[in-house]
Design a protein around this motif. Sequence first.
Motif, PDB file in Angstrom:
ATOM      1  N   ASP A 144       0.836  -1.199   0.000  1.00 23.70           N
ATOM      2  CA  ASP A 144       0.000   0.000   0.000  1.00 23.70           C
ATOM      3  C   ASP A 144       0.870   1.248   0.000  1.00 23.70           C
ATOM      4  O   ASP A 144       1.811   1.359   0.791  1.00 23.70           O
ATOM      5  N   THR A 145       0.592   2.174  -0.901  1.00 26.26           N
ATOM      6  CA  THR A 145       1.318   3.436  -0.998  1.00 26.26           C
ATOM      7  C   THR A 145       0.322   4.576  -1.192  1.00 26.26           C
ATOM      8  O   THR A 145      -0.900   4.356  -1.241  1.00 26.26           O
ATOM      9  N   GLY A 171      -2.024  -2.070  -2.747  1.00 21.20           N
ATOM     10  CA  GLY A 171      -1.462  -3.074  -3.642  1.00 21.20           C
ATOM     11  C   GLY A 171      -0.642  -2.524  -4.778  1.00 21.20           C
ATOM     12  O   GLY A 171      -0.645  -3.075  -5.883  1.00 21.20           O
ATOM     13  N   THR A 172       0.108  -1.448  -4.522  1.00 22.95           N
ATOM     14  CA  THR A 172       0.981  -0.902  -5.556  1.00 22.95           C
ATOM     15  C   THR A 172       2.090  -1.906  -5.870  1.00 22.95           C
ATOM     16  O   THR A 172       2.729  -2.451  -4.973  1.00 22.95           O
TER      17      THR A 172
END
Length: 252
Positions: free
Chosen positions: A20-21, A26-27
Motif C-alpha cells: 500500500d502506498t 497493492g501498488t
Amino acid sequence: MNRPLAPVLIAVTSWRRPLDTYLGPGTDLYTLGTEYAHAVSAAGGVPVLTPTLTAEETEVVLDTVAGVLLSGGGDVDPASYGAAGPAGDHDPGRDATEAALVRGAARRKMPVLGICRGLQIANAALGGTLLADLPVTAAHPAVHGAEALRDLRHEVSTDAAWLRDCLPEPAQVNSIHHQALDRVADALRPVAWAADGVIEAAESRTPDWYFRGVQWHPEKMAAPGERHHADILFEDFVTAAHRYTARTRSAA
C-alpha cells in the motif's frame, strides 16, 4: 581487513510485491531492505538492484557486475525444484531470475553471497531441494509478532573457518525463516547446522568458485557484539568480487 579502494558493482536481487502506498492499495513494487545496500556500500561495493529479468538480461547483468548478492524474501516455489507443495504467494519470475543469475555466476566463477531465501534459491537452481515448511522445534520455535521474530536467536555449529572467525560467541544467529535446505546440490557443501539438524550455511565444493550462503540474516543482527559479523561477511564477499575483477581483466 585491507579493503581495496576501487569500487566494484554488485548485483543485489529485489523482491517484487504489492504494498500500500499513496498511489493506492497493492501498488506493484520492487523492494529491498536497506541493510543489504548499506552493507555492500560499507564493504566497498556499489549495489545495483536487479528486478525480474529474462535469461538474456541476466547475462547482460553478469557481463557488467563482479558479484551477485541474493537477498531474502518470499518462499521459493516448490515447482522450481520439482516438488509438489501447497499453493502460496510465490513469484516464478523472481525464482527464474535468481536461478539464471546463480547458474551464470557459477559458469563464470563469479562470487555469490546468498542470504536466507538466497541460499535456498541457489540450492534449488543448482539441483538441490528444500524443506517447504520447517517443523516447530526448540531451535526453530513458533513466534508471533515482528519484534519477537527479530529478537529470536538460536545456536549453530560450524566446521567452516570463515564462519568461526566472524560469528558471535557463543555462535548465535537469528531465525527469520521457515524454509531450509533439504537435499543439498552437488556443487555445495553444508558447513553449519542448528541443534535440530537444519542446515544453516553452505559453501561451494570447489575452491575456484566463491559461493557462500547463510540461512540467517546477518544484515539484521545489529545488537551489541553482533554487528561485526555482517561487516566481515560482506567485506569478504566484496573482496572476492575485487579478485574476480582482477582475474577477468588479466585474462582479457
